[in-house]
Design an enzyme around this catalytic site. Sequence first.
Site, PDB file in Angstrom:
ATOM      1  N   GLY A   1     -37.534   9.157 -14.259  1.00  0.00           N
ATOM      2  CA  GLY A   1     -36.327   8.419 -14.638  1.00  0.00           C
ATOM      3  C   GLY A   1     -35.045   9.156 -14.309  1.00  0.00           C
ATOM      4  O   GLY A   1     -35.050  10.213 -13.658  1.00  0.00           O
TER       5      GLY A   1
ATOM      6  N   ASP B   1     -45.321  10.309 -15.551  1.00  0.00           N
ATOM      7  CA  ASP B   1     -44.579   9.048 -15.735  1.00  0.00           C
ATOM      8  C   ASP B   1     -45.541   7.908 -15.445  1.00  0.00           C
ATOM      9  O   ASP B   1     -46.644   8.119 -14.901  1.00  0.00           O
ATOM     10  CB  ASP B   1     -43.371   8.998 -14.770  1.00  0.00           C
ATOM     11  CG  ASP B   1     -42.292   8.005 -15.212  1.00  0.00           C
ATOM     12  OD1 ASP B   1     -42.587   6.788 -15.220  1.00  0.00           O
ATOM     13  OD2 ASP B   1     -41.179   8.423 -15.544  1.00  0.00           O
TER      14      ASP B   1
ATOM     15  N   TYR C   1     -32.811  -0.829 -29.785  1.00  0.00           N
ATOM     16  CA  TYR C   1     -32.802   0.535 -29.229  1.00  0.00           C
ATOM     17  C   TYR C   1     -32.243   1.519 -30.266  1.00  0.00           C
ATOM     18  O   TYR C   1     -32.841   2.567 -30.538  1.00  0.00           O
ATOM     19  CB  TYR C   1     -31.950   0.517 -27.962  1.00  0.00           C
ATOM     20  CG  TYR C   1     -31.749   1.845 -27.279  1.00  0.00           C
ATOM     21  CD1 TYR C   1     -32.801   2.505 -26.652  1.00  0.00           C
ATOM     22  CD2 TYR C   1     -30.476   2.425 -27.215  1.00  0.00           C
ATOM     23  CE1 TYR C   1     -32.592   3.714 -25.992  1.00  0.00           C
ATOM     24  CE2 TYR C   1     -30.257   3.616 -26.557  1.00  0.00           C
ATOM     25  CZ  TYR C   1     -31.317   4.266 -25.944  1.00  0.00           C
ATOM     26  OH  TYR C   1     -31.103   5.449 -25.289  1.00  0.00           O
TER      27      TYR C   1
ATOM     28  N   LYS D   1     -34.048   4.605 -32.215  1.00  0.00           N
ATOM     29  CA  LYS D   1     -33.569   5.995 -32.123  1.00  0.00           C
ATOM     30  C   LYS D   1     -33.314   6.576 -33.523  1.00  0.00           C
ATOM     31  O   LYS D   1     -33.621   7.736 -33.780  1.00  0.00           O
ATOM     32  CB  LYS D   1     -32.291   6.074 -31.272  1.00  0.00           C
ATOM     33  CG  LYS D   1     -32.520   5.836 -29.779  1.00  0.00           C
ATOM     34  CD  LYS D   1     -33.376   6.931 -29.156  1.00  0.00           C
ATOM     35  CE  LYS D   1     -33.515   6.781 -27.650  1.00  0.00           C
ATOM     36  NZ  LYS D   1     -34.498   7.703 -27.064  1.00  0.00           N
TER      37      LYS D   1
HETATM   38  P1  NAD Z   1     -35.050   5.989 -17.552  1.00  0.00           P
HETATM   39  O1  NAD Z   1     -35.341   4.585 -17.908  1.00  0.00           O
HETATM   40  O2  NAD Z   1     -34.302   6.262 -16.307  1.00  0.00           O
HETATM   41  O3  NAD Z   1     -36.376   6.847 -17.518  1.00  0.00           O
HETATM   42  C1  NAD Z   1     -37.418   6.658 -18.437  1.00  0.00           C
HETATM   43  C2  NAD Z   1     -38.716   6.882 -17.721  1.00  0.00           C
HETATM   44  O4  NAD Z   1     -39.766   6.691 -18.657  1.00  0.00           O
HETATM   45  C3  NAD Z   1     -38.954   5.915 -16.557  1.00  0.00           C
HETATM   46  O5  NAD Z   1     -39.208   6.630 -15.374  1.00  0.00           O
HETATM   47  C4  NAD Z   1     -40.173   5.100 -17.008  1.00  0.00           C
HETATM   48  O6  NAD Z   1     -41.044   4.766 -15.947  1.00  0.00           O
HETATM   49  C5  NAD Z   1     -40.827   6.060 -17.982  1.00  0.00           C
HETATM   50  N1  NAD Z   1     -41.672   5.366 -18.934  1.00  0.00           N
HETATM   51  C6  NAD Z   1     -41.436   4.201 -19.586  1.00  0.00           C
HETATM   52  N2  NAD Z   1     -42.478   3.868 -20.359  1.00  0.00           N
HETATM   53  C7  NAD Z   1     -43.387   4.857 -20.218  1.00  0.00           C
HETATM   54  C8  NAD Z   1     -44.673   5.066 -20.769  1.00  0.00           C
HETATM   55  N3  NAD Z   1     -45.222   4.202 -21.602  1.00  0.00           N
HETATM   56  N4  NAD Z   1     -45.333   6.211 -20.425  1.00  0.00           N
HETATM   57  C9  NAD Z   1     -44.769   7.085 -19.554  1.00  0.00           C
HETATM   58  N5  NAD Z   1     -43.573   6.919 -18.981  1.00  0.00           N
HETATM   59  C10 NAD Z   1     -42.884   5.813 -19.310  1.00  0.00           C
HETATM   60  O7  NAD Z   1     -34.295   6.628 -18.814  1.00  0.00           O
HETATM   61  P2  NAD Z   1     -33.396   7.927 -18.862  1.00  0.00           P
HETATM   62  O8  NAD Z   1     -31.994   7.491 -18.699  1.00  0.00           O
HETATM   63  O9  NAD Z   1     -33.949   8.983 -17.985  1.00  0.00           O
HETATM   64  O10 NAD Z   1     -33.565   8.308 -20.398  1.00  0.00           O
HETATM   65  C11 NAD Z   1     -34.511   9.238 -20.847  1.00  0.00           C
HETATM   66  C12 NAD Z   1     -34.377   9.357 -22.350  1.00  0.00           C
HETATM   67  O11 NAD Z   1     -33.026   9.722 -22.698  1.00  0.00           O
HETATM   68  C13 NAD Z   1     -34.652   8.071 -23.129  1.00  0.00           C
HETATM   69  O12 NAD Z   1     -35.269   8.388 -24.353  1.00  0.00           O
HETATM   70  C14 NAD Z   1     -33.273   7.516 -23.401  1.00  0.00           C
HETATM   71  O13 NAD Z   1     -33.262   6.711 -24.545  1.00  0.00           O
HETATM   72  C15 NAD Z   1     -32.489   8.786 -23.617  1.00  0.00           C
HETATM   73  N6  NAD Z   1     -31.061   8.586 -23.364  1.00  0.00           N
HETATM   74  C16 NAD Z   1     -30.585   8.361 -22.114  1.00  0.00           C
HETATM   75  C17 NAD Z   1     -29.215   8.179 -21.906  1.00  0.00           C
HETATM   76  C18 NAD Z   1     -28.648   7.920 -20.538  1.00  0.00           C
HETATM   77  O14 NAD Z   1     -27.441   7.640 -20.416  1.00  0.00           O
HETATM   78  N7  NAD Z   1     -29.453   8.003 -19.467  1.00  0.00           N
HETATM   79  C19 NAD Z   1     -28.340   8.236 -23.008  1.00  0.00           C
HETATM   80  C20 NAD Z   1     -28.876   8.421 -24.284  1.00  0.00           C
HETATM   81  C21 NAD Z   1     -30.223   8.648 -24.459  1.00  0.00           C
HETATM   82  C1  AKB Z   2     -27.797   3.222 -22.928  1.00  0.00           C
HETATM   83  O1  AKB Z   2     -26.707   2.735 -22.536  1.00  0.00           O
HETATM   84  O2  AKB Z   2     -28.736   2.575 -23.402  1.00  0.00           O
HETATM   85  C2  AKB Z   2     -27.950   4.736 -22.854  1.00  0.00           C
HETATM   86  C3  AKB Z   2     -27.573   5.361 -24.142  1.00  0.00           C
HETATM   87  C4  AKB Z   2     -26.170   5.730 -24.401  1.00  0.00           C
HETATM   88  O3  AKB Z   2     -28.416   5.569 -24.980  1.00  0.00           O
HETATM   89  N1  AKB Z   2     -27.179   5.189 -21.750  1.00  0.00           N
END
Ligand code: NAD
Ligand code: AKB
Length: 319
Positions: A11, A34, A143, A147
């Site tokens: 991801g 993944d 979501y 969290k």
């Molecule tokens: P993303 O969606 O880009 O990546 C998540 C990955 O998890 C994907 O590659 C998906 O294939 C994999 N996945 C989904 N279900 C799965 C499963 N059952 N088993 C194994 N893999 C699985 O998300 P991200 O932006 O990389 O976020 C990662 C974490 O950080 C998440 O928990 C998200 O809530 C948190 N987060 C992200 C952001 C942001 O801005 N990117 C902000 C706040 C929190």
């Molecule tokens: C989203 O927009 O869902 C994420 C987050 C802030 O958790 N980027």
Amino acid sequence: MENIMIIGASGQIGSELTMKLRKMYGHSHVFATDLKDPPPDVRESGPFELLDVMDDKRLIHFVIRHKITQIYHLAAVLSGNAEKLPMQAWRINMDGLLNVLDLAKEVEEIRKVFWPSSIAVFGPSTPRENTPQLTIMEPNTVYGISKLAGERWCEYFYHRYQVDVRSIRYPGLISYKTEPGGGTTDYAIEIFFEALKKGSYTCFLRKDAKLPMLFMSDAIDATIGLMEAEASGLSIRSGYNIGGLSFSPDELAAEIRKQIPDFTIRYKPDYRQAIAEGWPRSIDDHVSRKDWGYQPEYNLQEIVKVMMEGVKDKINYKK
Ligand code: NAD
Ligand code: AKB
């Protein structure tokens, strides 16, 4: 010697975190997993296996087979996508985390777990400016509810079973390497691709929807910084607030216009505007700064500069 497992390594965050951890701990010691294939650099630079975090039996076999000592559990359904399939998102976000926490409780060799929370834990009744570490939390998205429940579980496993789990409430993260996964803050990435490809962008948030944001390299440094900190200095076992900068779509567009003067933006808010309205506009992160030395580096001008260069490379931009 550490053996690190990353769940969700394909991801937006995982694809960059994996490469950074491989540089630090040795490529063969960082095991990427993944449901879907990773970008080529992750696949080619070290071990990768397709694995579903919902499959607790395969998870335990994997951890024992590779003598895993740390887990970064990143797999989740993000805010925008979660509203389309709330029950499925709840199951993946909660059961996935509980599988990992339970595994860490059972397998003594697992010394530390990282699990990301989000600014989505807050809700419309939370003070939106300079949102404190401890405050009212009444999230109104599936979501955000997942969290907040996840944070409660992390704290519970820490106190009840001494699982050393650490967490950060990430704001919106900005990067160009891997597409974002369906969140409310994704506009702040899409805008760069559309600006360079078409010279215009239609934003799904209102022009004044100000949200906390952070550049990916600051988020990765913060994550590793928290994981490397002495356990005795950590006062929070739910999720640490981290800020960075805050901006609205029209402020970002104005900054992009300094590099592409003809760039135009239209606003067509959709269901994600309501999500953004329940989230903080800025974050008080003094507890993170005090406990483990959090210190982000990138301001808006620097982010726009690096994003422009990165996105140009990514799309083979020629002008
Ligand atoms: P993303 O969606 O880009 O990546 C998540 C990955 O998890 C994907 O590659 C998906 O294939 C994999 N996945 C989904 N279900 C799965 C499963 N059952 N088993 C194994 N893999 C699985 O998300 P991200 O932006 O990389 O976020 C990662 C974490 O950080 C998440 O928990 C998200 O809530 C948190 N987060 C992200 C952001 C942001 O801005 N990117 C902000 C706040 C929190
Ligand atoms: C989203 O927009 O869902 C994420 C987050 C802030 O958790 N980027």
